[in-house]
Design an enzyme around this catalytic site. Sequence first.
Site, PDB file in Angstrom:
ATOM      1  CG  HIS A   1      -1.886   1.110   1.239  1.00  0.00           C
ATOM      2  ND1 HIS A   1      -2.179   1.836   2.551  1.00  0.00           N
ATOM      3  CD2 HIS A   1      -2.648   1.833   0.247  1.00  0.00           C
ATOM      4  CE1 HIS A   1      -2.993   2.879   2.111  1.00  0.00           C
ATOM      5  NE2 HIS A   1      -3.250   2.754   0.858  1.00  0.00           N
TER       6      HIS A   1
ATOM      7  N   PRO B   1      -0.535  -2.505  10.334  1.00  0.00           N
ATOM      8  CG  PRO B   1       0.758  -1.855  12.106  1.00  0.00           C
ATOM      9  CD  PRO B   1       0.946  -2.853  10.814  1.00  0.00           C
ATOM     10  CB  CYS B   2       0.080   1.718   8.011  1.00  0.00           C
ATOM     11  SG  CYS B   2       1.775   1.869   8.690  1.00  0.00           S
ATOM     12  CG  HIS B   3      -3.162   3.049   5.603  1.00  0.00           C
ATOM     13  ND1 HIS B   3      -1.855   2.726   5.220  1.00  0.00           N
ATOM     14  CD2 HIS B   3      -3.320   4.098   6.227  1.00  0.00           C
ATOM     15  CE1 HIS B   3      -1.334   4.132   5.395  1.00  0.00           C
ATOM     16  NE2 HIS B   3      -2.098   4.738   5.888  1.00  0.00           N
ATOM     17  N   GLY B   4      -4.520  -1.357   7.795  1.00  0.00           N
ATOM     18  CA  GLY B   4      -5.265  -2.336   7.938  1.00  0.00           C
ATOM     19  C   GLY B   4      -5.051  -3.408   6.669  1.00  0.00           C
TER      20      GLY B   4
END
Length: 192
Positions: A137, A155-158
């Site tokens: 991403h 964890p940044c945007h799942g």
Amino acid sequence: MSEHETTSEGMGEPTRRDFLYLTTGMAGAVGAVAVAWPFIDQMRPDASTLALASIEVDVASLEPGMSLTVKWRGKPIFIRNRTPEEVEAANAVQLADLKDPIARNANLPVDAQATAVDRSGGKGKENWIVMIGTCTHLGCVPLGQAGEYNGWFCPCHGSVYDTAGRIRKGPAPQNLAIPTFSFLSDTKIKIG
Ligand code: FES
């Protein structure tokens, strides 16, 4: 016009203007060589760069279920010795269910499919996973043994990756990339 000037031009001798022009041209050529040399010299990789072109990783201590992150060309590389259950979980997935059906494996043709074996260390080495640990991403480093599929979770945007590093949920568009690598022995992997 004097007789002298007429004679000089008639014999084809260089005029003062021509002479200045030639001198300048030569100075330019010498200057170009002088500039080119340090430039070429700078383009040669130094010893430390060559050393980083490929690395060898000893994985003898990685028991099934364990993983290791090493650095290669400035990037994190995930190496995981998958358990039989993790390999089975990857095998059970249908290609049609994948968000990205391409293997993204630098060791295979660009259109190779993201089968469990083509995402792994290959036939007989299906337990091994070697991947560039950069989320496709926006480049965060995903967490291992995490997420809904017990693969990797960013964890940044799942973004959720399965046990073969294939993107299954979240905004990441592609599977985690697999770098060029080979097994030098059963316990030594060369990356790059
Ligand atoms: S960078 Fe990994 S989900 Fe956005």
